[in-house]
Design a protein around this motif. Structure first.
Motif, PDB file in Angstrom:
ATOM      1  N   GLY A  96     -16.613 -14.088  -1.841  1.00  0.00           N
ATOM      2  CA  GLY A  96     -15.460 -13.626  -1.458  1.00  0.00           C
ATOM      3  C   GLY A  96     -15.262 -12.058  -1.601  1.00  0.00           C
ATOM      4  N   GLU A  97     -14.157 -11.384  -1.319  1.00  0.00           N
ATOM      5  CA  GLU A  97     -13.914  -9.952  -1.396  1.00  0.00           C
ATOM      6  C   GLU A  97     -12.668 -10.231  -2.273  1.00  0.00           C
ATOM      7  OE1 GLU A  97     -15.356  -7.552  -0.643  1.00  0.00           O
ATOM      8  OE2 GLU A  97     -16.998  -8.556   0.809  1.00  0.00           O
ATOM      9  N   PRO A  98     -12.702  -9.541  -3.733  1.00  0.00           N
ATOM     10  CA  PRO A  98     -13.866  -9.316  -4.213  1.00  0.00           C
ATOM     11  C   PRO A  98     -14.688 -10.715  -4.632  1.00  0.00           C
ATOM     12  CG  PRO A  98     -12.233  -9.115  -5.596  1.00  0.00           C
ATOM     13  CD  PRO A  98     -11.713  -9.413  -4.486  1.00  0.00           C
ATOM     14  N   PRO A  99     -15.924 -10.714  -4.915  1.00  0.00           N
ATOM     15  CA  PRO A  99     -16.716 -12.017  -5.487  1.00  0.00           C
ATOM     16  C   PRO A  99     -16.162 -12.312  -6.643  1.00  0.00           C
ATOM     17  CG  PRO A  99     -18.125 -10.087  -5.450  1.00  0.00           C
ATOM     18  CD  PRO A  99     -16.962  -9.471  -4.788  1.00  0.00           C
ATOM     19  N   ALA A 100     -15.975 -13.749  -6.925  1.00  0.00           N
ATOM     20  CA  ALA A 100     -15.543 -14.454  -8.011  1.00  0.00           C
ATOM     21  C   ALA A 100     -16.411 -15.461  -8.373  1.00  0.00           C
ATOM     22  CB  ALA A 100     -13.971 -14.765  -7.949  1.00  0.00           C
ATOM     23  N   TRP A 101     -16.259 -15.686  -9.637  1.00  0.00           N
ATOM     24  CA  TRP A 101     -17.014 -17.202 -10.203  1.00  0.00           C
ATOM     25  C   TRP A 101     -16.091 -18.404  -9.507  1.00  0.00           C
ATOM     26  CZ3 TRP A 101     -21.624 -15.875 -11.524  1.00  0.00           C
ATOM     27  CH2 TRP A 101     -21.840 -14.630 -12.070  1.00  0.00           C
ATOM     28  N   ASP A 405     -12.121  -7.239 -14.532  1.00  0.00           N
ATOM     29  CA  ASP A 405     -10.654  -6.587 -14.131  1.00  0.00           C
ATOM     30  C   ASP A 405     -10.909  -5.407 -13.069  1.00  0.00           C
ATOM     31  OD1 ASP A 405     -12.305  -4.662 -15.197  1.00  0.00           O
ATOM     32  OD2 ASP A 405     -10.895  -4.065 -16.696  1.00  0.00           O
ATOM     33  N   GLY A 406     -12.350  -5.643 -12.464  1.00  0.00           N
ATOM     34  CA  GLY A 406     -12.529  -4.816 -11.233  1.00  0.00           C
ATOM     35  C   GLY A 406     -12.957  -3.302 -11.455  1.00  0.00           C
ATOM     36  N   GLN A 407     -13.194  -3.013 -12.704  1.00  0.00           N
ATOM     37  CA  GLN A 407     -13.520  -1.658 -13.349  1.00  0.00           C
ATOM     38  C   GLN A 407     -15.218  -1.631 -13.279  1.00  0.00           C
ATOM     39  OE1 GLN A 407     -11.399   1.159 -13.580  1.00  0.00           O
ATOM     40  NE2 GLN A 407      -9.635  -0.429 -12.646  1.00  0.00           N
ATOM     41  N   PRO A 408     -15.698  -0.392 -12.578  1.00  0.00           N
ATOM     42  CA  PRO A 408     -17.121  -0.549 -12.676  1.00  0.00           C
ATOM     43  C   PRO A 408     -17.357  -0.166 -14.241  1.00  0.00           C
ATOM     44  CG  PRO A 408     -16.379   1.496 -12.033  1.00  0.00           C
ATOM     45  CD  PRO A 408     -14.988   0.494 -12.226  1.00  0.00           C
ATOM     46  N   LEU A 409     -18.645  -0.809 -14.585  1.00  0.00           N
ATOM     47  CA  LEU A 409     -19.297  -0.611 -16.000  1.00  0.00           C
ATOM     48  C   LEU A 409     -20.791  -0.179 -16.031  1.00  0.00           C
ATOM     49  CD1 LEU A 409     -18.021  -4.073 -17.558  1.00  0.00           C
ATOM     50  CD2 LEU A 409     -16.870  -1.883 -17.890  1.00  0.00           C
ATOM     51  N   PHE A 436     -18.682 -10.037 -16.393  1.00  0.00           N
ATOM     52  CA  PHE A 436     -19.217  -9.180 -15.084  1.00  0.00           C
ATOM     53  C   PHE A 436     -18.753 -10.050 -13.846  1.00  0.00           C
ATOM     54  CE2 PHE A 436     -21.813  -7.211 -18.127  1.00  0.00           C
ATOM     55  CZ  PHE A 436     -21.840  -5.864 -17.430  1.00  0.00           C
ATOM     56  N   ARG A 437     -18.209  -9.470 -13.034  1.00  0.00           N
ATOM     57  CA  ARG A 437     -18.141 -10.289 -11.678  1.00  0.00           C
ATOM     58  C   ARG A 437     -19.515 -10.401 -10.988  1.00  0.00           C
ATOM     59  NH1 ARG A 437     -13.135  -6.847  -8.309  1.00  0.00           N
ATOM     60  NH2 ARG A 437     -11.606  -7.893  -9.359  1.00  0.00           N
TER      61      ARG A 437
END
Length: 465
Positions: A96-101, A405-409, A436-437
Protein backbone atom coordinates in the motif's frame (compact mmCIF):
# COMPACT_ATOMS: atom_id res chain seq x y z
CA UNK A 1 -25.20 -33.51 -1.35
CA UNK A 2 -24.92 -35.29 -4.73
CA UNK A 3 -23.28 -38.69 -5.17
CA UNK A 4 -20.73 -37.10 -7.52
CA UNK A 5 -19.79 -34.51 -4.90
CA UNK A 6 -19.51 -37.17 -2.20
CA UNK A 7 -17.24 -39.33 -4.37
CA UNK A 8 -15.07 -36.32 -5.18
CA UNK A 9 -14.67 -35.50 -1.48
CA UNK A 10 -13.68 -39.11 -0.71
CA UNK A 11 -11.20 -39.03 -3.59
CA UNK A 12 -9.62 -35.85 -2.20
CA UNK A 13 -9.31 -37.45 1.24
CA UNK A 14 -7.83 -40.63 -0.23
CA UNK A 15 -5.31 -38.61 -2.25
CA UNK A 16 -4.36 -36.72 0.90
CA UNK A 17 -3.72 -39.99 2.77
CA UNK A 18 -1.58 -41.31 -0.11
CA UNK A 19 0.44 -38.10 -0.22
CA UNK A 20 1.11 -38.39 3.52
CA UNK A 21 2.28 -41.95 3.10
CA UNK A 22 4.59 -40.99 0.24
CA UNK A 23 5.98 -38.02 2.18
CA UNK A 24 4.32 -35.61 -0.25
CA UNK A 25 2.28 -33.70 2.32
CA UNK A 26 3.36 -31.31 5.08
CA UNK A 27 1.04 -29.55 7.49
CA UNK A 28 3.05 -26.61 8.80
CA UNK A 29 1.69 -24.75 11.82
CA UNK A 30 2.63 -21.14 12.50
CA UNK A 31 2.02 -19.62 15.90
CA UNK A 32 3.27 -16.93 18.22
CA UNK A 33 2.01 -14.57 20.86
CA UNK A 34 0.30 -11.32 19.91
CA UNK A 35 2.35 -8.92 17.76
CA UNK A 36 5.01 -11.53 17.01
CA UNK A 37 4.44 -11.16 13.24
CA UNK A 38 2.54 -14.35 12.28
CA UNK A 39 0.40 -12.77 9.56
CA UNK A 40 3.34 -10.98 7.95
CA UNK A 41 5.39 -14.19 8.13
CA UNK A 42 2.80 -16.33 6.33
CA UNK A 43 2.13 -13.63 3.75
CA UNK A 44 5.86 -13.34 3.04
CA UNK A 45 6.30 -17.12 2.96
CA UNK A 46 3.58 -17.57 0.33
CA UNK A 47 4.96 -14.61 -1.64
CA UNK A 48 8.46 -16.11 -1.71
CA UNK A 49 7.16 -19.53 -2.77
CA UNK A 50 5.11 -18.07 -5.62
CA UNK A 51 8.22 -16.22 -6.85
CA UNK A 52 10.66 -19.06 -6.12
CA UNK A 53 11.15 -20.09 -9.76
CA UNK A 54 11.37 -16.54 -11.14
CA UNK A 55 12.99 -13.91 -8.94
CA UNK A 56 13.43 -15.67 -5.63
CA UNK A 57 15.58 -14.15 -2.91
CA UNK A 58 16.26 -17.53 -1.31
CA UNK A 59 19.97 -18.40 -1.71
CA UNK A 60 20.12 -20.47 1.50
CA UNK A 61 17.39 -22.87 0.28
CA UNK A 62 19.22 -25.61 -1.59
CA UNK A 63 16.31 -26.54 -3.88
CA UNK A 64 16.10 -22.95 -5.13
CA UNK A 65 19.84 -22.35 -5.33
CA UNK A 66 20.25 -25.39 -7.59
CA UNK A 67 17.19 -24.60 -9.67
CA UNK A 68 15.26 -27.72 -8.61
CA UNK A 69 12.16 -25.89 -7.37
CA UNK A 70 10.05 -25.47 -10.51
CA UNK A 71 7.34 -23.34 -8.96
CA UNK A 72 4.50 -23.12 -6.48
CA UNK A 73 0.86 -22.17 -6.71
CA UNK A 74 -2.05 -21.79 -4.35
CA UNK A 75 -4.61 -24.58 -4.57
CA UNK A 76 -7.97 -25.13 -2.84
CA UNK A 77 -7.68 -26.30 0.74
CA UNK A 78 -9.12 -29.65 1.82
CA UNK A 79 -10.54 -28.43 5.12
CA UNK A 80 -13.49 -26.40 3.92
CA UNK A 81 -14.66 -25.62 7.46
CA UNK A 82 -11.48 -23.61 8.25
CA UNK A 83 -11.31 -19.96 7.11
CA UNK A 84 -8.83 -19.28 4.30
CA UNK A 85 -5.79 -17.22 5.23
CA UNK A 86 -6.26 -13.68 3.88
CA UNK A 87 -3.16 -13.61 1.67
CA UNK A 88 -4.40 -11.03 -0.83
CA UNK A 89 -5.42 -8.65 1.94
CA UNK A 90 -1.98 -9.01 3.53
CA UNK A 91 -0.27 -8.21 0.23
CA UNK A 92 -2.47 -5.15 -0.29
CA UNK A 93 -1.37 -3.80 3.11
CA UNK A 94 2.33 -4.44 2.48
CA UNK A 95 2.21 -2.91 -1.01
CA UNK A 96 0.00 0.00 0.00
CA UNK A 97 0.79 3.72 -0.04
CA UNK A 98 2.13 3.95 2.56
CA UNK A 99 3.04 0.30 3.21
CA UNK A 100 1.52 -1.15 6.38
CA UNK A 101 1.63 -4.37 8.34
CA UNK A 102 -1.22 -6.83 7.65
CA UNK A 103 -4.09 -6.97 10.08
CA UNK A 104 -3.61 -9.73 12.62
CA UNK A 105 -5.71 -12.88 12.33
CA UNK A 106 -7.99 -13.72 15.25
CA UNK A 107 -8.39 -17.46 14.92
CA UNK A 108 -7.39 -20.48 12.86
CA UNK A 109 -6.75 -19.83 9.18
CA UNK A 110 -5.26 -22.02 6.46
CA UNK A 111 -3.72 -21.78 3.01
CA UNK A 112 -2.58 -24.66 0.77
CA UNK A 113 0.11 -24.68 -1.90
CA UNK A 114 1.34 -27.16 -4.48
CA UNK A 115 5.12 -27.18 -4.90
CA UNK A 116 6.67 -28.82 -7.99
CA UNK A 117 10.32 -29.74 -7.98
CA UNK A 118 12.92 -31.95 -9.63
CA UNK A 119 14.12 -34.73 -7.40
CA UNK A 120 17.80 -35.28 -6.63
CA UNK A 121 17.23 -39.03 -6.96
CA UNK A 122 17.88 -40.55 -10.39
CA UNK A 123 15.23 -43.27 -10.01
CA UNK A 124 12.53 -40.79 -9.03
CA UNK A 125 13.43 -38.56 -11.98
CA UNK A 126 13.10 -41.52 -14.34
CA UNK A 127 9.64 -42.31 -12.99
CA UNK A 128 8.33 -38.75 -13.39
CA UNK A 129 9.44 -35.43 -14.85
CA UNK A 130 8.75 -33.71 -11.57
CA UNK A 131 7.65 -34.44 -8.02
CA UNK A 132 4.97 -32.67 -5.99
CA UNK A 133 4.78 -31.57 -2.36
CA UNK A 134 1.54 -30.25 -0.91
CA UNK A 135 2.11 -27.68 1.80
CA UNK A 136 -0.69 -26.69 4.16
CA UNK A 137 0.12 -23.64 6.28
CA UNK A 138 -2.03 -23.19 9.38
CA UNK A 139 -2.11 -19.96 11.36
CA UNK A 140 -3.35 -20.07 14.95
CA UNK A 141 -2.93 -17.81 18.01
CA UNK A 142 -0.23 -18.78 20.47
CA UNK A 143 -2.56 -17.68 23.26
CA UNK A 144 -4.63 -20.79 22.59
CA UNK A 145 -1.64 -22.98 23.45
CA UNK A 146 -1.43 -21.29 26.83
CA UNK A 147 -4.78 -22.89 27.63
CA UNK A 148 -3.58 -26.48 27.23
CA UNK A 149 -2.17 -26.65 30.80
CA UNK A 150 -5.70 -25.87 32.04
CA UNK A 151 -6.63 -29.46 31.15
CA UNK A 152 -4.65 -30.62 34.19
CA UNK A 153 -6.27 -28.13 36.58
CA UNK A 154 -9.54 -28.15 38.45
CA UNK A 155 -11.62 -24.99 38.75
CA UNK A 156 -10.34 -24.61 42.32
CA UNK A 157 -6.69 -24.93 41.27
CA UNK A 158 -7.08 -22.44 38.43
CA UNK A 159 -8.82 -19.98 40.75
CA UNK A 160 -5.94 -20.30 43.20
CA UNK A 161 -3.46 -19.50 40.40
CA UNK A 162 -5.33 -16.31 39.53
CA UNK A 163 -5.61 -15.40 43.21
CA UNK A 164 -1.82 -15.66 43.46
CA UNK A 165 -1.40 -13.42 40.39
CA UNK A 166 -3.60 -10.78 42.01
CA UNK A 167 -1.05 -10.44 44.81
CA UNK A 168 0.85 -8.22 42.37
CA UNK A 169 -0.32 -4.63 43.01
CA UNK A 170 -0.38 -3.63 39.32
CA UNK A 171 -2.64 -6.56 38.41
CA UNK A 172 -4.93 -6.06 41.38
CA UNK A 173 -5.37 -2.37 40.63
CA UNK A 174 -6.46 -3.08 37.05
CA UNK A 175 -8.86 -5.79 38.32
CA UNK A 176 -10.83 -3.51 40.64
CA UNK A 177 -13.93 -3.48 38.37
CA UNK A 178 -14.60 -7.18 38.69
CA UNK A 179 -13.06 -7.76 42.13
CA UNK A 180 -15.57 -5.35 43.68
CA UNK A 181 -18.43 -7.66 42.71
CA UNK A 182 -20.39 -8.66 45.81
CA UNK A 183 -21.68 -12.19 45.63
CA UNK A 184 -21.59 -15.46 47.52
CA UNK A 185 -20.76 -18.91 46.20
CA UNK A 186 -24.23 -20.13 47.20
CA UNK A 187 -26.06 -17.33 45.38
CA UNK A 188 -28.45 -18.56 42.67
CA UNK A 189 -26.99 -18.43 39.18
CA UNK A 190 -27.89 -15.22 37.31
CA UNK A 191 -27.05 -15.33 33.58
CA UNK A 192 -27.02 -11.57 33.08
CA UNK A 193 -24.91 -10.83 36.12
CA UNK A 194 -22.34 -13.49 35.27
CA UNK A 195 -22.09 -12.21 31.68
CA UNK A 196 -21.46 -8.68 32.97
CA UNK A 197 -18.70 -9.75 35.38
CA UNK A 198 -17.14 -11.97 32.70
CA UNK A 199 -17.06 -8.90 30.45
CA UNK A 200 -15.13 -6.87 33.01
CA UNK A 201 -12.81 -9.84 33.61
CA UNK A 202 -12.14 -10.04 29.86
CA UNK A 203 -11.48 -6.28 29.79
CA UNK A 204 -8.96 -6.84 32.60
CA UNK A 205 -7.16 -9.48 30.52
CA UNK A 206 -6.94 -7.04 27.61
CA UNK A 207 -5.56 -4.30 29.87
CA UNK A 208 -2.95 -6.73 31.23
CA UNK A 209 -1.84 -7.32 27.63
CA UNK A 210 -2.04 -3.76 26.35
CA UNK A 211 -0.98 -1.70 29.37
CA UNK A 212 1.38 -4.07 31.19
CA UNK A 213 2.71 -5.99 28.19
CA UNK A 214 1.83 -9.37 29.70
CA UNK A 215 1.56 -12.55 27.62
CA UNK A 216 0.44 -15.27 30.02
CA UNK A 217 -3.28 -14.59 29.62
CA UNK A 218 -5.82 -17.26 30.55
CA UNK A 219 -8.27 -18.25 29.29
CA UNK A 220 -6.77 -17.41 25.91
CA UNK A 221 -10.09 -17.58 24.08
CA UNK A 222 -11.40 -14.70 26.18
CA UNK A 223 -9.07 -12.26 24.39
CA UNK A 224 -9.10 -14.11 21.03
CA UNK A 225 -12.49 -15.87 20.94
CA UNK A 226 -12.62 -16.54 17.21
CA UNK A 227 -16.03 -17.84 16.17
CA UNK A 228 -17.11 -18.28 19.81
CA UNK A 229 -17.40 -14.56 20.64
CA UNK A 230 -20.43 -14.10 22.90
CA UNK A 231 -20.87 -17.81 23.63
CA UNK A 232 -21.94 -18.64 27.23
CA UNK A 233 -18.93 -20.95 27.64
CA UNK A 234 -16.74 -17.81 27.48
CA UNK A 235 -18.71 -16.23 30.33
CA UNK A 236 -17.18 -17.35 33.61
CA UNK A 237 -14.55 -16.07 36.03
CA UNK A 238 -12.16 -17.64 38.54
CA UNK A 239 -13.46 -17.71 42.10
CA UNK A 240 -11.10 -15.38 43.98
CA UNK A 241 -13.52 -14.36 46.71
CA UNK A 242 -14.15 -16.13 50.02
CA UNK A 243 -13.94 -19.90 49.50
CA UNK A 244 -17.23 -21.80 49.79
CA UNK A 245 -17.75 -23.13 53.31
CA UNK A 246 -19.99 -25.95 52.12
CA UNK A 247 -20.77 -27.91 48.96
CA UNK A 248 -22.52 -25.72 46.39
CA UNK A 249 -25.24 -27.69 44.68
CA UNK A 250 -26.73 -27.49 41.20
CA UNK A 251 -28.15 -24.09 40.37
CA UNK A 252 -25.68 -22.21 42.57
CA UNK A 253 -23.38 -19.52 41.23
CA UNK A 254 -20.22 -21.42 42.15
CA UNK A 255 -21.42 -24.67 40.55
CA UNK A 256 -22.32 -22.85 37.32
CA UNK A 257 -18.90 -21.17 37.07
CA UNK A 258 -17.18 -24.50 37.71
CA UNK A 259 -19.33 -26.24 35.09
CA UNK A 260 -18.56 -23.59 32.46
CA UNK A 261 -14.85 -23.88 33.20
CA UNK A 262 -15.02 -27.65 32.64
CA UNK A 263 -17.10 -27.13 29.48
CA UNK A 264 -14.49 -24.66 28.20
CA UNK A 265 -11.70 -27.19 28.78
CA UNK A 266 -13.47 -30.08 27.11
CA UNK A 267 -14.99 -28.32 24.11
CA UNK A 268 -12.53 -25.54 23.30
CA UNK A 269 -9.15 -26.47 24.78
CA UNK A 270 -9.31 -30.22 24.17
CA UNK A 271 -11.30 -29.70 20.98
CA UNK A 272 -8.57 -27.47 19.52
CA UNK A 273 -5.93 -30.07 20.34
CA UNK A 274 -7.88 -32.92 18.76
CA UNK A 275 -9.09 -31.05 15.67
CA UNK A 276 -5.97 -29.07 14.81
CA UNK A 277 -2.92 -29.29 17.03
CA UNK A 278 -2.54 -33.08 16.99
CA UNK A 279 -2.52 -33.05 13.17
CA UNK A 280 0.48 -30.77 12.63
CA UNK A 281 3.65 -32.19 11.10
CA UNK A 282 5.97 -29.23 11.65
CA UNK A 283 5.78 -26.15 13.78
CA UNK A 284 7.26 -22.67 13.80
CA UNK A 285 6.94 -20.45 16.87
CA UNK A 286 7.56 -16.71 16.39
CA UNK A 287 8.83 -14.77 19.40
CA UNK A 288 9.11 -11.00 19.64
CA UNK A 289 11.90 -10.64 22.21
CA UNK A 290 12.27 -6.89 21.69
CA UNK A 291 8.88 -5.58 22.79
CA UNK A 292 9.10 -7.20 26.28
CA UNK A 293 12.60 -5.71 26.66
CA UNK A 294 11.07 -2.30 25.99
CA UNK A 295 8.16 -2.95 28.36
CA UNK A 296 10.30 -3.83 31.38
CA UNK A 297 11.31 -6.74 33.64
CA UNK A 298 7.77 -7.84 34.59
CA UNK A 299 6.70 -8.06 30.94
CA UNK A 300 9.88 -9.94 30.04
CA UNK A 301 9.48 -12.43 32.91
CA UNK A 302 5.86 -13.00 31.91
CA UNK A 303 6.89 -13.64 28.29
CA UNK A 304 9.51 -16.12 29.50
CA UNK A 305 6.90 -18.00 31.52
CA UNK A 306 4.46 -17.98 28.60
CA UNK A 307 7.11 -19.47 26.33
CA UNK A 308 7.73 -22.22 28.87
CA UNK A 309 4.01 -23.04 28.82
CA UNK A 310 3.98 -23.11 25.02
CA UNK A 311 6.99 -25.44 24.89
CA UNK A 312 5.26 -27.84 27.29
CA UNK A 313 2.28 -28.07 24.94
CA UNK A 314 3.87 -29.82 21.99
CA UNK A 315 3.36 -33.49 21.31
CA UNK A 316 6.73 -34.66 20.09
CA UNK A 317 7.73 -37.77 18.23
CA UNK A 318 9.21 -38.80 14.91
CA UNK A 319 6.72 -38.62 12.04
CA UNK A 320 7.56 -41.84 10.21
CA UNK A 321 5.39 -43.08 7.39
CA UNK A 322 2.93 -45.21 9.37
CA UNK A 323 2.42 -42.54 12.02
CA UNK A 324 1.82 -40.00 9.27
CA UNK A 325 -1.01 -42.14 7.95
CA UNK A 326 -2.79 -42.46 11.26
CA UNK A 327 -1.47 -40.04 13.89
CA UNK A 328 0.77 -37.20 12.67
CA UNK A 329 3.23 -35.74 15.15
CA UNK A 330 5.51 -32.74 15.03
CA UNK A 331 9.03 -33.82 14.05
CA UNK A 332 10.62 -30.40 13.42
CA UNK A 333 10.28 -27.30 15.54
CA UNK A 334 11.66 -23.92 14.47
CA UNK A 335 11.87 -21.18 17.09
CA UNK A 336 12.29 -17.72 15.61
CA UNK A 337 13.26 -14.38 17.10
CA UNK A 338 11.17 -12.22 14.78
CA UNK A 339 11.76 -8.61 13.70
CA UNK A 340 15.52 -9.17 13.45
CA UNK A 341 15.75 -6.11 11.20
CA UNK A 342 14.70 -3.94 14.16
CA UNK A 343 18.25 -4.30 15.53
CA UNK A 344 21.57 -3.87 13.73
CA UNK A 345 23.07 -7.02 12.17
CA UNK A 346 25.91 -7.44 14.69
CA UNK A 347 23.20 -7.88 17.37
CA UNK A 348 21.66 -10.93 15.66
CA UNK A 349 23.89 -13.50 17.40
CA UNK A 350 22.92 -12.05 20.78
CA UNK A 351 19.23 -12.13 19.77
CA UNK A 352 19.51 -15.83 18.88
CA UNK A 353 21.39 -16.52 22.11
CA UNK A 354 18.66 -14.79 24.12
CA UNK A 355 15.97 -16.89 22.44
CA UNK A 356 17.99 -20.06 23.06
CA UNK A 357 18.17 -19.18 26.76
CA UNK A 358 14.42 -18.63 26.93
CA UNK A 359 13.54 -22.03 25.41
CA UNK A 360 16.44 -24.12 26.70
CA UNK A 361 14.34 -26.43 28.86
CA UNK A 362 11.77 -27.12 26.17
CA UNK A 363 14.43 -27.80 23.54
CA UNK A 364 16.11 -30.28 25.86
CA UNK A 365 12.87 -32.22 26.19
CA UNK A 366 12.39 -32.06 22.43
CA UNK A 367 15.81 -33.54 21.74
CA UNK A 368 15.12 -36.30 24.27
CA UNK A 369 11.92 -37.17 22.39
CA UNK A 370 13.72 -37.22 19.02
CA UNK A 371 12.51 -33.95 17.52
CA UNK A 372 14.83 -31.71 15.55
CA UNK A 373 14.84 -28.08 16.69
CA UNK A 374 16.51 -24.89 15.53
CA UNK A 375 16.63 -21.28 16.72
CA UNK A 376 17.24 -18.36 14.39
CA UNK A 377 16.63 -14.64 14.01
CA UNK A 378 14.78 -13.47 10.92
CA UNK A 379 12.60 -10.77 9.45
CA UNK A 380 9.97 -12.10 7.07
CA UNK A 381 9.53 -8.64 5.51
CA UNK A 382 12.32 -6.08 5.79
CA UNK A 383 11.40 -2.81 7.47
CA UNK A 384 14.85 -1.21 7.72
CA UNK A 385 18.10 -0.69 5.87
CA UNK A 386 21.51 -0.82 7.52
CA UNK A 387 23.27 2.52 7.65
CA UNK A 388 25.67 4.55 9.76
CA UNK A 389 25.27 7.40 12.18
CA UNK A 390 27.74 9.86 13.64
CA UNK A 391 27.97 11.38 17.09
CA UNK A 392 30.86 13.26 18.66
CA UNK A 393 33.09 12.41 15.71
CA UNK A 394 32.41 8.69 16.08
CA UNK A 395 30.65 6.49 13.52
CA UNK A 396 28.23 3.84 14.75
CA UNK A 397 26.00 1.22 13.05
CA UNK A 398 22.44 2.40 12.63
CA UNK A 399 19.09 1.49 11.14
CA UNK A 400 17.29 3.61 8.57
CA UNK A 401 13.56 3.32 8.17
CA UNK A 402 10.19 4.93 8.70
CA UNK A 403 8.41 4.89 12.04
CA UNK A 404 4.77 3.86 12.35
CA UNK A 405 3.94 7.57 12.57
CA UNK A 406 5.48 8.21 9.16
CA UNK A 407 8.57 9.97 10.46
CA UNK A 408 12.02 8.95 9.11
CA UNK A 409 14.28 7.28 11.66
CA UNK A 410 18.03 6.83 11.85
CA UNK A 411 19.13 5.25 15.11
CA UNK A 412 21.14 2.63 16.91
CA UNK A 413 18.47 0.79 18.94
CA UNK A 414 20.89 -0.59 21.51
CA UNK A 415 22.53 -3.86 22.44
CA UNK A 416 20.50 -7.02 22.89
CA UNK A 417 21.35 -9.06 26.00
CA UNK A 418 22.62 -12.54 25.09
CA UNK A 419 20.90 -14.02 28.16
CA UNK A 420 17.85 -12.97 30.22
CA UNK A 421 18.67 -9.49 31.52
CA UNK A 422 20.10 -8.89 34.96
CA UNK A 423 18.94 -6.10 37.28
CA UNK A 424 21.98 -4.06 36.23
CA UNK A 425 20.98 -4.32 32.57
CA UNK A 426 17.49 -3.01 33.31
CA UNK A 427 18.94 -0.11 35.31
CA UNK A 428 21.17 0.98 32.44
CA UNK A 429 18.20 1.37 30.09
CA UNK A 430 20.44 2.08 27.11
CA UNK A 431 18.09 0.69 24.45
CA UNK A 432 15.15 1.85 22.38
CA UNK A 433 13.70 -0.83 20.12
CA UNK A 434 11.46 1.15 17.77
CA UNK A 435 8.72 -0.14 15.48
CA UNK A 436 9.02 0.50 11.74
CA UNK A 437 6.79 0.43 8.70
CA UNK A 438 7.62 -2.11 5.99
CA UNK A 439 10.01 -0.84 3.34
CA UNK A 440 8.36 0.24 0.06
CA UNK A 441 8.27 -2.70 -2.33
CA UNK A 442 7.68 -3.11 -6.03
CA UNK A 443 4.61 -5.19 -6.99
CA UNK A 444 5.18 -8.54 -8.71
CA UNK A 445 8.57 -9.03 -7.04
CA UNK A 446 9.62 -11.18 -4.13
CA UNK A 447 9.76 -9.17 -0.92
CA UNK A 448 13.06 -8.38 0.83
CA UNK A 449 13.63 -10.40 4.01
CA UNK A 450 16.25 -11.59 6.47
CA UNK A 451 16.90 -15.38 6.61
CA UNK A 452 13.47 -16.51 5.50
CA UNK A 453 15.33 -18.82 3.11
CA UNK A 454 17.18 -20.41 6.03
CA UNK A 455 13.82 -21.09 7.68
CA UNK A 456 12.49 -22.75 4.50
CA UNK A 457 15.61 -24.90 4.20
CA UNK A 458 15.12 -26.16 7.76
CA UNK A 459 11.36 -26.73 7.45
CA UNK A 460 11.13 -28.13 3.91
CA UNK A 461 14.67 -28.91 2.71
CA UNK A 462 14.41 -32.63 3.51
CA UNK A 463 11.06 -32.87 1.69
CA UNK A 464 12.28 -31.62 -1.70
CA UNK A 465 14.80 -34.41 -2.34
Amino acid sequence: MSLEHTLRRWQEKATDVVNRGLDRHVRLAVTGLSRSGKTAFITALVNQLEHAALDARLPQWEAVRRGRLLGARRVPQLNHHIPTFAYERGMQALLGEPPAWPEATRGVAEIRLELRYQSRHLLRRQLAEHSTLYLEIVDYPGEWLLDLPLLALSFEQWSEQVRAQLARPALRELASDWLETRWQATDPFDEGRVAAVAGTYTAWLHRCKDELGLHLIQPGRFVLPGEYAGAPMLQFVPWVWQAPEAECGAGSLYAALRDRFEHYKQHLVKGFYEQHFAGFDRQIVLVDCLQPLNAGPESFADMQQALSRIMESFSYGKSNWWRRLFSPRIDKLLLVASKADHVTPEQHPALVSLLQSLVRGGRGQAHFEGIETECMALASVRATEVGQGQSGGHTFPALKGTGLDGQPLLLFPGEVPATPPTAAWWQQGSFDFQSFRPLPMAPHQAMPHVRLDAALEFLLGDKLV
